[in-house]
Scaffold this motif. Structure first.
Motif, PDB file in Angstrom:
ATOM      1  N   LYS A  32       0.817  -1.216   0.000  1.00  0.00           N
ATOM      2  CA  LYS A  32       0.000   0.000   0.000  1.00  0.00           C
ATOM      3  C   LYS A  32       0.855   1.272   0.000  1.00  0.00           C
ATOM      4  CE  LYS A  32      -4.299  -1.541   0.200  1.00  0.00           C
ATOM      5  NZ  LYS A  32      -5.328  -1.155  -0.801  1.00  0.00           N
ATOM      6  N   GLY A  33       2.160   1.095  -0.092  1.00  0.00           N
ATOM      7  CA  GLY A  33       3.050   2.256  -0.138  1.00  0.00           C
ATOM      8  C   GLY A  33       3.521   2.759   1.210  1.00  0.00           C
ATOM      9  N   TYR A  34       3.284   1.965   2.267  1.00  0.00           N
ATOM     10  CA  TYR A  34       3.727   2.365   3.601  1.00  0.00           C
ATOM     11  C   TYR A  34       5.086   1.745   3.922  1.00  0.00           C
ATOM     12  CZ  TYR A  34      -1.214   3.605   4.251  1.00  0.00           C
ATOM     13  OH  TYR A  34      -2.457   4.149   4.126  1.00  0.00           O
ATOM     14  N   ARG A  35       5.722   2.283   4.960  1.00  0.00           N
ATOM     15  CA  ARG A  35       6.989   1.712   5.426  1.00  0.00           C
ATOM     16  C   ARG A  35       6.727   0.389   6.146  1.00  0.00           C
ATOM     17  NH1 ARG A  35       9.554   5.965   9.239  1.00  0.00           N
ATOM     18  NH2 ARG A  35      11.050   4.254   9.482  1.00  0.00           N
ATOM     19  N   ARG A  36       7.722  -0.477   6.128  1.00  0.00           N
ATOM     20  CA  ARG A  36       7.636  -1.752   6.858  1.00  0.00           C
ATOM     21  C   ARG A  36       7.902  -1.457   8.337  1.00  0.00           C
ATOM     22  NH1 ARG A  36       8.087  -6.244   3.412  1.00  0.00           N
ATOM     23  NH2 ARG A  36       9.074  -7.508   5.053  1.00  0.00           N
ATOM     24  N   LYS A  37       6.862  -1.023   8.997  1.00  0.00           N
ATOM     25  CA  LYS A  37       7.017  -0.553  10.373  1.00  0.00           C
ATOM     26  C   LYS A  37       5.876  -1.052  11.243  1.00  0.00           C
ATOM     27  CE  LYS A  37       7.474   3.777  13.004  1.00  0.00           C
ATOM     28  NZ  LYS A  37       7.462   5.261  12.906  1.00  0.00           N
ATOM     29  N   LEU A  38       6.213  -1.516  12.446  1.00  0.00           N
ATOM     30  CA  LEU A  38       5.195  -1.973  13.393  1.00  0.00           C
ATOM     31  C   LEU A  38       4.519  -0.778  14.072  1.00  0.00           C
ATOM     32  CD1 LEU A  38       7.037  -4.929  15.184  1.00  0.00           C
ATOM     33  CD2 LEU A  38       5.160  -5.102  13.538  1.00  0.00           C
ATOM     34  N   PRO A  39       3.287  -0.969  14.551  1.00  0.00           N
ATOM     35  CA  PRO A  39       2.629   0.113  15.301  1.00  0.00           C
ATOM     36  C   PRO A  39       3.427   0.438  16.562  1.00  0.00           C
ATOM     37  CG  PRO A  39       1.067  -1.635  14.726  1.00  0.00           C
ATOM     38  CD  PRO A  39       2.431  -2.159  14.417  1.00  0.00           C
ATOM     39  N   PRO A  40       3.385   1.664  17.046  1.00  0.00           N
ATOM     40  CA  PRO A  40       4.046   2.001  18.322  1.00  0.00           C
ATOM     41  C   PRO A  40       3.487   1.127  19.432  1.00  0.00           C
ATOM     42  CG  PRO A  40       3.299   3.986  17.194  1.00  0.00           C
ATOM     43  CD  PRO A  40       2.698   2.832  16.456  1.00  0.00           C
ATOM     44  N   THR A  41       4.274   0.906  20.462  1.00  0.00           N
ATOM     45  CA  THR A  41       3.822   0.098  21.594  1.00  0.00           C
ATOM     46  C   THR A  41       3.267   1.000  22.683  1.00  0.00           C
ATOM     47  OG1 THR A  41       5.506  -1.572  21.138  1.00  0.00           O
ATOM     48  CG2 THR A  41       4.510  -1.588  23.332  1.00  0.00           C
ATOM     49  N   PRO A  42       1.975   0.900  22.990  1.00  0.00           N
ATOM     50  CA  PRO A  42       1.411   1.754  24.048  1.00  0.00           C
ATOM     51  C   PRO A  42       1.907   1.324  25.429  1.00  0.00           C
ATOM     52  CG  PRO A  42      -0.238   0.194  23.261  1.00  0.00           C
ATOM     53  CD  PRO A  42       0.967   0.026  22.373  1.00  0.00           C
ATOM     54  N   VAL A  43       2.258   2.306  26.250  1.00  0.00           N
ATOM     55  CA  VAL A  43       2.718   2.058  27.613  1.00  0.00           C
ATOM     56  C   VAL A  43       1.683   2.659  28.552  1.00  0.00           C
ATOM     57  CG1 VAL A  43       4.567   2.423  29.289  1.00  0.00           C
ATOM     58  CG2 VAL A  43       5.117   2.177  26.852  1.00  0.00           C
ATOM     59  N   ILE A  44       1.197   1.877  29.470  1.00  0.00           N
ATOM     60  CA  ILE A  44       0.051   2.285  30.291  1.00  0.00           C
ATOM     61  C   ILE A  44       0.313   3.553  31.098  1.00  0.00           C
ATOM     62  CG2 ILE A  44       0.638   0.910  32.341  1.00  0.00           C
ATOM     63  CD1 ILE A  44      -2.409   0.222  32.495  1.00  0.00           C
ATOM     64  N   THR A  45       1.573   3.812  31.462  1.00  0.00           N
ATOM     65  CA  THR A  45       1.882   4.997  32.262  1.00  0.00           C
ATOM     66  C   THR A  45       2.255   6.205  31.410  1.00  0.00           C
ATOM     67  OG1 THR A  45       4.165   4.221  32.481  1.00  0.00           O
ATOM     68  CG2 THR A  45       2.632   3.652  34.247  1.00  0.00           C
ATOM     69  N   ARG A  46       2.259   6.043  30.091  1.00  0.00           N
ATOM     70  CA  ARG A  46       2.599   7.150  29.195  1.00  0.00           C
ATOM     71  C   ARG A  46       1.453   7.347  28.210  1.00  0.00           C
ATOM     72  NH1 ARG A  46       6.282   9.959  31.474  1.00  0.00           N
ATOM     73  NH2 ARG A  46       6.883  10.851  29.477  1.00  0.00           N
ATOM     74  N   TRP A  47       0.565   8.305  28.501  1.00  0.00           N
ATOM     75  CA  TRP A  47      -0.656   8.474  27.721  1.00  0.00           C
ATOM     76  C   TRP A  47      -0.388   8.786  26.260  1.00  0.00           C
ATOM     77  CZ3 TRP A  47      -4.239  11.832  31.332  1.00  0.00           C
ATOM     78  CH2 TRP A  47      -4.508  11.096  32.495  1.00  0.00           C
ATOM     79  N   CYS A  48       0.677   9.516  25.992  1.00  0.00           N
ATOM     80  CA  CYS A  48       0.978   9.888  24.605  1.00  0.00           C
ATOM     81  C   CYS A  48       1.151   8.660  23.722  1.00  0.00           C
ATOM     82  CB  CYS A  48       2.249  10.732  24.548  1.00  0.00           C
ATOM     83  SG  CYS A  48       2.071  12.367  25.284  1.00  0.00           S
ATOM     84  N   THR A  49       1.714   7.597  24.273  1.00  0.00           N
ATOM     85  CA  THR A  49       1.986   6.408  23.460  1.00  0.00           C
ATOM     86  C   THR A  49       0.691   5.761  22.984  1.00  0.00           C
ATOM     87  OG1 THR A  49       2.114   4.987  25.434  1.00  0.00           O
ATOM     88  CG2 THR A  49       4.163   5.975  24.653  1.00  0.00           C
ATOM     89  N   TRP A  50      -0.348   5.782  23.796  1.00  0.00           N
ATOM     90  CA  TRP A  50      -1.641   5.202  23.378  1.00  0.00           C
ATOM     91  C   TRP A  50      -2.257   6.034  22.265  1.00  0.00           C
ATOM     92  CZ3 TRP A  50      -6.824   6.442  23.111  1.00  0.00           C
ATOM     93  CH2 TRP A  50      -7.724   5.371  22.989  1.00  0.00           C
ATOM     94  N   LEU A  51      -2.201   7.358  22.408  1.00  0.00           N
ATOM     95  CA  LEU A  51      -2.728   8.242  21.373  1.00  0.00           C
ATOM     96  C   LEU A  51      -1.978   8.049  20.060  1.00  0.00           C
ATOM     97  CD1 LEU A  51      -3.073  11.511  23.490  1.00  0.00           C
ATOM     98  CD2 LEU A  51      -4.965  10.210  22.519  1.00  0.00           C
ATOM     99  N   GLU A  52      -0.655   7.987  20.151  1.00  0.00           N
ATOM    100  CA  GLU A  52       0.169   7.827  18.950  1.00  0.00           C
ATOM    101  C   GLU A  52      -0.084   6.477  18.279  1.00  0.00           C
ATOM    102  OE1 GLU A  52       3.927   8.510  20.737  1.00  0.00           O
ATOM    103  OE2 GLU A  52       3.714  10.708  20.716  1.00  0.00           O
ATOM    104  N   THR A  53      -0.325   5.446  19.089  1.00  0.00           N
ATOM    105  CA  THR A  53      -0.626   4.126  18.529  1.00  0.00           C
ATOM    106  C   THR A  53      -1.972   4.150  17.808  1.00  0.00           C
ATOM    107  OG1 THR A  53       0.596   3.050  20.317  1.00  0.00           O
ATOM    108  CG2 THR A  53      -0.905   1.672  19.057  1.00  0.00           C
ATOM    109  N   GLY A  54      -2.976   4.768  18.429  1.00  0.00           N
ATOM    110  CA  GLY A  54      -4.288   4.878  17.785  1.00  0.00           C
ATOM    111  C   GLY A  54      -4.226   5.656  16.489  1.00  0.00           C
TER     112      GLY A  54
END
Length: 215
Positions: A32-54
């Motif tokens: 689909k033209g995207y990079r071969r990259k896994l989704p970010p890993t959400p960390v329960i104590t770091r709210w930004c990581t969940w937002l970035e993963t979503g």
């Protein structure tokens, strides 16, 4: 956002210790033209990581849905993920997460800094509130109620504006003889954005009305 949260955690579980699945996903992303990259890993104590993963899942959702449709993996986890992806609410929730991600993540990172002036905290939270209202609509009512009455520092933040030299000049009525003391005026050199001025005036107006009515 419970469905989106379940999707994020299920997707993480599907890829953990599963190199063959990861390779399949990489191929689907690349197609689909995207990079071969896994989704970010959400960390329960770091709210930004969940937002970035979503947000990441929203941006790559079409490739992931195609991968799930084409994979020959017949495991229970894949079936669970397919069931979640079949719900219309998932796309809606991921879209909303993507819409607020950059603004809220930036605000959180700024609020984590030391020595942040209280007036800046208030303005930052007001900007976040405006963002959530634009994207989430009625779902932002809890935050609105909290900011308008239940926040423990609400009275302090309503008053602190009077002692902010960067904003003090904005409260002097046009044509008035009132002037800031030179010692205070010398501190008010930082350029102030019009959105900040409007926000401070909107905070101050109810107090002026209340004060006048008391007299």
């Amino acid at each position: 956002m419970k469905l989106a949260d379940k999707y994020i955690s299920s997707f993480k579980s599907v890829l953990v210790k599963a190199p063959s699945r990861r390779e399949e996903l990489f191929d689907a992303l690349e197609a689909k033209g995207y990079r071969r990259k896994l989704p970010p890993t959400p960390v329960i104590t770091r709210w930004c990581t969940w937002l970035e993963t979503g947000s990441f899942h929203h941006q790559h959702l079409n490739a992931k849905l195609e991968w799930l449709q084409e994979t020959e993996d017949d495991s229970a986890m894949i079936h669970t993920l397919k069931k979640i992806c079949g719900k219309v609410e998932l796309k809606e929730q991921l879209y909303k997460i993507h819409g607020v991600c950059a603004g809220i993540a930036s605000a959180i990172k700024t609020l984590e800094k030391r020595d942040l002036p209280s007036c800046d905290v208030w303005l930052l939270l007001q900007n976040v509130l405006d963002l959530t209202q634009d994207v989430l609509g009625r779902e932002s009512q809890k935050l609105i109620a909290y900011m308008e009455g239940r926040h423990p520092a609400i009275s302090f933040w309503n008053d602190v504006q009077y002692f902010d030299p960067r904003k003090a000049n904005q409260f002097i009525e046009p044509g008035s003889d009132e002037r800031l003391p030179s010692t205070l005026n010398s501190m008010a050199r930082m350029e102030v954005g019009i959105h900040e001025i409007r926000m401070y005036k909107s905070i101050r107006t109810p107090k002026i009305i209340q004060s006048n009515s008391a007299h």
